[in-house]
Design a protein around this motif. Structure first.
Motif: not given
Lengths: 443, 443
Positions: B25, B28-29, B31-34, B311, B315
């Motif tokens: 992932n 995707e991670i 995309r979320r965490a920057g 995780i 994040v």
């Protein structure tokens, strides 16, 4: 550290809850946030009512723009509701450099992209935990608690009014209209209950959850929305006999080609925890590829439960407002530049939704009917999970003997089912409009 | 922005799940965490096994201290477990200025105060979402989602092994020993299941939740801990007849004088959602004064569910590590200087706990017994909610006819009940040791 100064726009149910909880729990909140959180000014057209709530503890003004213009105010809390003046005020507050906390799901589901972009350009936070499922911290769970996951689906009971009505219909075997009147009498449904019973409120919330779960813009206009107004007591009873409860679910599910976003009455296996969420309570299930199934349950509305969510956002802001933007959780959980374009991961039309079905057909009680019906389904690749045949409960004089035929299907594309339904409906042996409801196993 | 660099200490079940989910992932991670989150080095004594898991994707070393000494590593993820070497390594990692993420509930429940103080002095984050209830984001809910509330109580099924055993005992009517063997065969219980079945693991987790719920130091040594080893199938059956299920609950409840912190088998009304949490699943109820009742449900253990929590912490750190300390959520949710002193809000001795009771007495089937027993209870101010009299299931030759008497009490102080139990046990008509179990309505 100086207390966070709030301006409240609107002091109805949620506003007075927010005031009461901030007063009562200020000491506990300071222990957590490291600073006070104080309502400086309340703006409400009904200043007398507002003053009755806050007494001398805050200023009361009629003009919301006076709050927005006040340089001492750090956060504007929008509790007016609706798409109209609320949108203008939220955008003005952002333009004035205020952080915004709102419980307004309708506003964000429809105008969210505009509002989040404005907030980003201005470097302020727009927080909205209270917009979905009241006091349940589901926005935080999705944006922060489950960040390791590719979310596969979200399914929730996110409207207490309809869940109360469905619980009562099942418990008492009553029809929708009767229970709605009772719900209005008890205050569980509003005088104009349209947004609740037609599924619009749930669709606003499902839209917000779909954006956060999958990293796509809010697209309320693409949601498929069905309410509970046409639900018959008979179907609740038949579903029960087959091991299912009927719940109004908001569902957002990822398929390879895009995202399903839909609200409709849904058969859910009785043994699932969510099938046992009764009355006005809310619950949201989230399925992630790493975590598996999780569920979040609590009060989805009401003065203090909603205030609980508003204040949780305020504590986050109190902790974060001094930090750089990198430290903040993005509005939709994904970095704004990482949101999928609407065409890259589209909301799918309802015909492309994958689901299973409950069908109730009033058919002539004669040889060959079942064979023809199942033949039509088989031609469309729709296979059956269960069939239940019941005596019809009324046959008018001069009409052929009739029977209720209940069928549960396996998963199929909704488009195939719609075509099959049209063909089945045209058969002379099918004596009444076919009832079809969607069924989700949520496993 | 540069990816967050991790050093993993230990790559067993949770470590390999963390590796797998970060690989799968990562996009995707980001995309979320920057920013990326990457395992740079894995330390495990079994380097061959570690290499088999990570391949060429990370360095493998035998020496954990090499990871701690590496200036490029931002976060040390401690997945060794236990109180021994894990404590030393976590303190060394903090001393070296690393953030720490751990799933180690035993370590934090016992040495948490020392570890949190060290982290604070050094300005690093110690995060532990994975330490309680696996993938369920319950630490986040308590620390951030419910910050508006004075928490009244927390009650959870927080040990999957014992919940699996209790579910099987009830489903199959089997006794504890039989089901334990089955659970071991299926991998739901370890070869040495002591920590699970004696309630110690649940007490570690309840201790952590009590600290976060009420803002007190972790005080595992003050917890009252009872496991499920002495639970008889008969009591599960009787409880069921009275409308209750027996669950091993970890409970932390605020009273005026202090805090109840206890783990024990508990009768819970069958209609409560938590009573229907079956198998190895976990669920935690939190009651707050504003939000009311909320519940959080999911997998409490396992490779990827626990990795999901690890995780999520990473994040958070990726988003926050650049920000000042004021922006961070304090380890126990309350600002360190605002933690209540242990003597200001003490963990209460078990005698001061307020609860209701289920009693099963094997009594001589003769006149006046019930009157004497209820008389003893009444003298201590203990009132009865229900009485169930059943034929005894075995009477040895030459013994008086015996019967099982089941009593449910209203809420009382445990001390009063203990005194009453001693007095009742001394009666000649009471033929066997009295079984007493606690009952909680969780309403």
């Amino acid at each position: 550290m100086k207390a966070l100064q709030l301006g409240l726009l609107g002091i109805g149910t949620v506003g007075s809850g927010t005031f009461a909880v901030l007063q009562r729990n200020q000491a506990e909140i300071v222990r957590r946030a490291g600073r006070g959180i104080v309502i400086k000014t309340v703006a409400d057209l009904d200043t007398a009512c507002a003053r009755a709530v806050v007494g001398d503890a805050a200023q009361v003004v009629a003009d919301a723009r006076a709050v927005i213009a006040d340089p001492e105010i750090d956060v504007v809390v929008e509790l007016i509701g609706g798409y109209g003046i609320a949108r203008a005020l939220v955008l003005e507050a952002i333009a004035a450099g205020k952080h915004v906390v709102t419980a307004n799901k309708a506003l964000l589901a429809v105008h969210g992209s505009e509002i989040f972009a404005a907030a980003r350009a201005k470097g302020v936070i727009v927080a909205f935990e209270a917009a979905v499922a009241g006091g349940i911290p589901i926005i935080k769970a999705l944006r922060e608690g489950l960040t390791a996951n590719q979310v596969q689906w979200v399914a929730g009971i996110i409207n207490g009014t309809t869940n109360f009505i469905l619980s009562e219909m099942r418990d008492k075997g009553l029809d929708f209209d009767v229970v709605l009147k009772e719900a209005q009498r008890l205050g569980y449904a509003e005088a104009d209950p349209t947004f609740d019973i037609e599924g619009v409120d749930a669709a606003h919330k499902a839209t917000l959850m779909s954006a956060i779960a999958f990293g796509v813009p809010v697209q309320f206009d693409k949601a498929h929305v069905e309410g509970i107004t046409r639900l018959a007591a008979a179907d609740i009873r038949y579903a029960e006999q087959l091991g299912y409860r009927i719940k109004l679910l908001g569902i957002a599910r990822r398929q390879a080609e895009g995202i399903e976003l839909r609200v409709h009455p849904t058969l859910v296996p009785t043994k699932r925890l969510i099938a046992n969420v009764e009355g006005a309570m809310n619950a949201v299930m989230v399925q992630g590829d790493a975590v598996g199934t999780t569920l979040y349950y609590g009060k989805g509305a009401g003065s203090e439960p909603t205030a609980s969510a508003v204040i949780a956002d305020l504590v986050d802001i109190a902790r974060l407002s001094g930090a750089g933007e990198g430290a903040r959780v993005p509005a939709l959980g994904f970095q704004p530049e990482a949101l999928a374009q609407a065409d890259a991961l589209p909301i799918l039309p309802i015909e492309q939704v994958l689901t299973s079905f409950y069908l109730r057909l009033r058919v002539a009680d004669e040889a060959g009917v079942l064979a023809r019906l199942t033949g039509i389904l088989a031609e469309r690749g729709i296979s059956l999970d269960a069939v239940l045949q019941r005596p019809g409960d009324e046959v008018a004089a001069g009409q052929p003997a009739a029977t209720d035929l209940i069928m549960l299907t396996h998963i199929t594309r909704e488009g195939a089912m719609r075509a099959a339904l049209a063909e089945m409906q045209a058969l002379p042996s099918v004596l009444a409009p076919i009832v079809s409801l969607r069924k989700e196993d949520l496993a």
